[in-house]
Design a protein around this motif. Structure first.
Motif, short mmCIF file in Angstrom:
data_model
loop_
_atom_site.label_atom_id
_atom_site.label_comp_id
_atom_site.label_asym_id
_atom_site.label_seq_id
_atom_site.Cartn_x
_atom_site.Cartn_y
_atom_site.Cartn_z
N LEU A 184 16.28 4.63 -6.70
CA LEU A 184 15.11 5.09 -6.16
C LEU A 184 14.45 6.12 -6.94
N ALA A 185 13.28 6.39 -6.49
CA ALA A 185 12.42 7.50 -7.50
C ALA A 185 13.38 8.86 -7.55
N ASP A 186 14.08 9.14 -6.64
CA ASP A 186 14.81 10.36 -6.73
C ASP A 186 16.21 10.09 -7.29
N GLY A 187 16.53 8.99 -7.75
CA GLY A 187 17.59 8.89 -8.53
C GLY A 187 18.83 8.39 -7.78
N ASP A 209 0.54 -1.15 -0.01
CA ASP A 209 0.05 -0.06 0.01
C ASP A 209 0.91 1.18 0.12
N GLU A 210 2.36 1.24 0.13
CA GLU A 210 3.25 2.03 -0.04
C GLU A 210 3.62 2.34 -1.38
N PRO A 211 3.54 3.30 -2.19
CA PRO A 211 4.22 3.01 -3.49
C PRO A 211 5.58 3.08 -3.79
N ASP A 212 6.52 3.34 -2.64
CA ASP A 212 8.13 3.23 -2.47
C ASP A 212 8.36 2.02 -2.11
N LEU A 213 7.48 1.30 -1.72
CA LEU A 213 8.03 -0.09 -1.08
C LEU A 213 7.52 -1.15 -1.75
N VAL A 214 8.28 -2.41 -1.86
CA VAL A 214 7.59 -3.56 -2.31
C VAL A 214 8.25 -4.71 -1.31
N VAL A 249 11.41 -4.10 0.92
CA VAL A 249 12.69 -3.36 0.14
C VAL A 249 11.96 -2.26 -0.29
N LYS A 250 12.96 -1.10 -0.46
CA LYS A 250 12.50 -0.04 -1.12
C LYS A 250 12.54 -0.33 -2.93
N LYS A 251 11.42 0.15 -3.61
CA LYS A 251 11.36 -0.02 -4.85
C LYS A 251 12.46 0.50 -5.78
N VAL A 252 12.90 -0.15 -6.48
CA VAL A 252 13.85 0.44 -7.60
C VAL A 252 13.58 0.00 -8.90
N ASP A 253 14.09 0.93 -9.49
CA ASP A 253 14.35 0.73 -11.14
C ASP A 253 15.68 -0.27 -11.07
N ILE A 254 15.74 -1.42 -11.48
CA ILE A 254 17.05 -2.08 -11.60
C ILE A 254 17.75 -1.58 -12.70
N ILE A 255 19.04 -1.20 -12.47
CA ILE A 255 20.09 -0.79 -13.81
C ILE A 255 20.38 -2.19 -14.10
#
Ligand code: TMP
Ligand code: ASP
Length: 235
Positions: A183-186, A19-24, A81-87
């Motif tokens: 992370l969302a802020d890069g 329910d938190e957009p930044d957490l998975v 964990v924090k949601k990330v865009d995997i590099i």
């Protein structure tokens, strides 16, 4: 924290929204593959070992100044964990010749290096994770120079921290693979996992394999080896 829909299923883990957009939530499976999925099997309770070990090692790395995606272990197999865009880079550090290095370079497994090697692969199963260098990553827009610099510094720091932690458990760190995310802020953080699936661990006295090579090479004993690594590191 409420677990919501499944976002992704990989070869060894599933990822769920919360329910938190930044957490998975990451959920570790017992499924094991080798050779880009050519060999499939399971290693009993691997998901539990990898979840617990990866979390313990990431917490240690956080203390030592390496930012990670880790937030909180939820259960034996699940971690917030924090949601990330995997590099899309496989970042490999090698201390001793083994595996693909030995095949590629004709250097006998077990030969120590004068200094650690950092290596990048492009994370792409269809292409079989081809070996690249940082110019490829920049040219293809996989990562920026700033990100490559951060990843390089973190990867060598991870090597120093892990080598010391493992040696206390009489384990020699031969090599390992890391993945980083944004992370969302890069901000770049260490993501994915650190486990016997993604590292080569050899018993420091006998040289016995204590990692997924037992499965990759059909040597057997992988379930016991994973438990042994967990027992030595977590008690
Ligand atoms: P390699 O010698 O096969 O290139 O492996 C180097 C390290 O990377 C080793 O510790 C195992 C790990 N690894 C992965 O985590 N995933 C992979 O798909 C491969 C091929 C290796
Ligand atoms: N990534 C490999 C596979 O896809 C597994 C490995 O060798 O660790 O099968």
């Amino acid at each position: 924290m409420q677990k919501k829909e499944q976002l992704y299923e990989g070869k060894a883990k599933k990822v769920y929204a919360t329910d938190e957009p930044d957490l998975v939530i990451v959920s570790y499976k017992d499924d094991a593959t080798a050779g880009d999925g050519a060999k499939k099997g399971t290693i009993r309770d691997k998901g539990i070992v990898n979840n617990r070990l990866s979390n313990a090692l990431m917490q240690k790395l956080e203390q030592e100044g390496v930012p990670t995606h880790f937030v909180q272990q939820l259960s034996d197999r699940e971690t917030l964990v924090k949601k990330v865009d995997i590099i899309p880079l496989e970042v490999i550090v090698r201390n001793v010749a083994a595996g693909h290095f030995s095949l590629r370079m004709g250097v006998e497994e077990g030969t120590p290096f004068k200094q650690p090697i950092l290596e990048f692969s492009y994370k792409n199963d269809e292409l079989h994770d081809p070996f690249i260098n940082h110019y490829y990553a920049l040219a293809l827009g996989l990562a920026t120079q700033e990100e490559i610099d951060a990843i390089t510094a973190y990867a060598f720091k991870v090597n120093e921290v892990l080598k010391a932690v493992l040696l206390q458990a009489n384990i020699r760190l031969i090599d390992f693979k890391l993945e980083f995310g944004r992370l969302a802020d890069g901000t770049v953080v260490l993501a994915d996992e650190i486990s016997p699936d993604t590292c080569r661990f050899w018993d420091a006295t006998t040289g016995a394999h204590l990692d997924k090579d037992l499965f990759r090479r059909d040597l057997g004993g992988e379930e016991d080896a994973y438990q042994e690594v967990m027992r030595r590191l977590l008690g």
